[in-house]
Design an enzyme around this catalytic site. Structure first.
Site, PDB file in Angstrom:
ATOM      1  N   LYS A  70       8.577   0.133  -8.623  1.00 56.18           N
ATOM      2  CA  LYS A  70       7.863  -0.617  -8.196  1.00 56.18           C
ATOM      3  C   LYS A  70       6.436  -1.114  -8.869  1.00 56.18           C
ATOM      4  O   LYS A  70       5.813  -0.378  -8.369  1.00 56.18           O
ATOM      5  CB  LYS A  70       7.853  -0.467  -6.556  1.00 56.18           C
ATOM      6  CG  LYS A  70       6.923  -1.856  -5.833  1.00 56.18           C
ATOM      7  CD  LYS A  70       7.065  -1.923  -4.022  1.00 56.18           C
ATOM      8  CE  LYS A  70       6.595  -2.513  -3.843  1.00 56.18           C
ATOM      9  NZ  LYS A  70       6.941  -2.557  -2.081  1.00 56.18           N
TER      10      LYS A  70
ATOM     11  N   GLU B  56       6.772   3.639  -6.986  1.00 54.80           N
ATOM     12  CA  GLU B  56       5.350   2.526  -7.064  1.00 54.80           C
ATOM     13  C   GLU B  56       4.214   2.420  -7.489  1.00 54.80           C
ATOM     14  O   GLU B  56       3.038   3.377  -6.718  1.00 54.80           O
ATOM     15  CB  GLU B  56       5.629   2.249  -5.626  1.00 54.80           C
ATOM     16  CG  GLU B  56       4.298   0.800  -5.441  1.00 54.80           C
ATOM     17  CD  GLU B  56       4.805   0.152  -3.985  1.00 54.80           C
ATOM     18  OE1 GLU B  56       3.708  -0.749  -3.752  1.00 54.80           O
ATOM     19  OE2 GLU B  56       5.084   1.104  -2.742  1.00 54.80           O
TER      20      GLU B  56
END
Length: 341
Positions: A221, A179
């Site tokens: 992500k 992420e």
């Protein structure tokens, strides 16, 4: 394919099913306390357990949600009937996962930049989390944006930490979610966000390659490419979708198993509209879905307010948001459905 690769592949296949996304329920102690304060509920172990039980026991949630990112505390908690919460998620057809980073701190010799910590002892922690039912993990790096931020040092240091984390996860048989969040905070333009996002994602995948991370056994992500919250003229939904797909196409190899966007401070409706537009735009070699926290949780949280009598209505609100985002992940969202129950 060896046993470990087979295990990773099974988890990836379970998480990337068409029309399903991820529920991020991994808020740290201070973050969930802030959310609870907005509804006048004290954050205690019991209220956190009650809230996360409400989320995971929502009838039919597994139809739209393939995985849930949990906080470490939640892995050890049980529902009212004594069933462990990771087991409750799995019974719904939702793969349990775990946030493994230890939060961000200022990056030395890089004023305004931050670095994420938590690599020490990660392998041992993963063994414990896996025994508690976690099959995937998540690590968040954040990038502050201005005319001069993030620095080259911050881009390189965070990429290396993300790649080291991902490699440790795969070695443990746990699928890593990588992420890199380019923050919406600030007054920067969408063009500046695109410029930073492209530099960040490039560096992340260079680092993943150096650390021999298997792209087919990881998920990305990312943040969407949008203007800063304080920018005087926010970009249209269509422009944000176009810029996002362009940046991803330039930086993310087709081998990556799936891309699950964070909502990053967008309203629930904005996050759904953006995801839908992205799935109607350009050339996309990966499944593009959602990994939302507040954009899924905010409507049911406002209804719940810590009251057991409100659980069913709150669960209906969560189910609705999950259903609308499921449609958006297929490019089939209709904004008119926002006004229906």
């Amino acid at each position: 394919m060896n046993t470990q690769s087979s295990e990773l592949q099974r988890t990836v296949e379970a998480l990337t099913q068409s029309g399903r996304g991820l529920l991020a329920a991994d808020e740290s102690g201070p973050t969930i306390a802030k959310r609870f304060k907005s509804i006048n509920v004290e954050s205690t172990e019991e209220t956190r357990r009650a809230w996360r039980t409400l989320l995971l026991s929502t009838p039919g949630l597994g139809e739209y949600v393939s995985g849930v990112i949990l906080y470490e505390e939640t892995l050890g908690q049980c529902a009212d009937d004594g069933e462990p919460l990771p087991q409750l998620a799995a019974r719904q057809g939702i793969v349990p996962g775990i946030k493994v980073d230890k939060g961000k701190i200022p990056l030395a010799h890089a004023s305004g930049d931050e670095i994420t910590q938590g690599l020490d002892g990660l392998g041992e922690r993963l063994e414990r989390y896996k025994a508690q039912g976690a099959r995937f993990a998540k690590w968040r790096a954040v990038y502050n944006v201005s005319e001069c931020l993030p620095s080259r040092l911050a881009i390189a240091a965070n990429a290396d930490a993300l790649a080291r984390y991902a490699a440790i996860c795969q070695e443990a048989g746990v699928v890593p979610i990588v992420e890199p969040e380019v923050l919406m905070d600030g007054a920067h333009s969408i063009e500046r966000c695109a410029q930073v996002s492209e530099a960040v994602f490039h560096e992340v995948f260079h680092a993943l390659h150096r650390h021999a991370v298997v792209l087919e056994h990881m998920l990305l992500k990312p943040s969407m490419v949008v203007a800063g919250k304080e920018h005087p003229s926010p970009a249209s939904v269509a422009e944000a979708a176009s810029q996002t797909v362009t940046v991803l196409g330039r930086t993310v190899p087709p081998a990556v198993a799936g891309i699950f966007f964070l909502s990053g401070g967008q309203s629930p409706e904005e996050a759904t509209a953006h995801l839908d537009a992205i799935n109607r735009t350009g050339r996309r070699p990966w499944p593009l879905s959602f990994s939302y926290g507040r954009a899924l949780q905010e409507p049911p949280l406002k209804i719940w307010r810590g009251q057991a009598a409100n659980v069913s209505e709150a669960q209906r609100a969560l189910s609705k948001r999950a259903r609308l985002n499921s449609a958006a992940s297929l490019g089939r969202y209709d904004a008119k459905e926002e006004s229906t129950s």
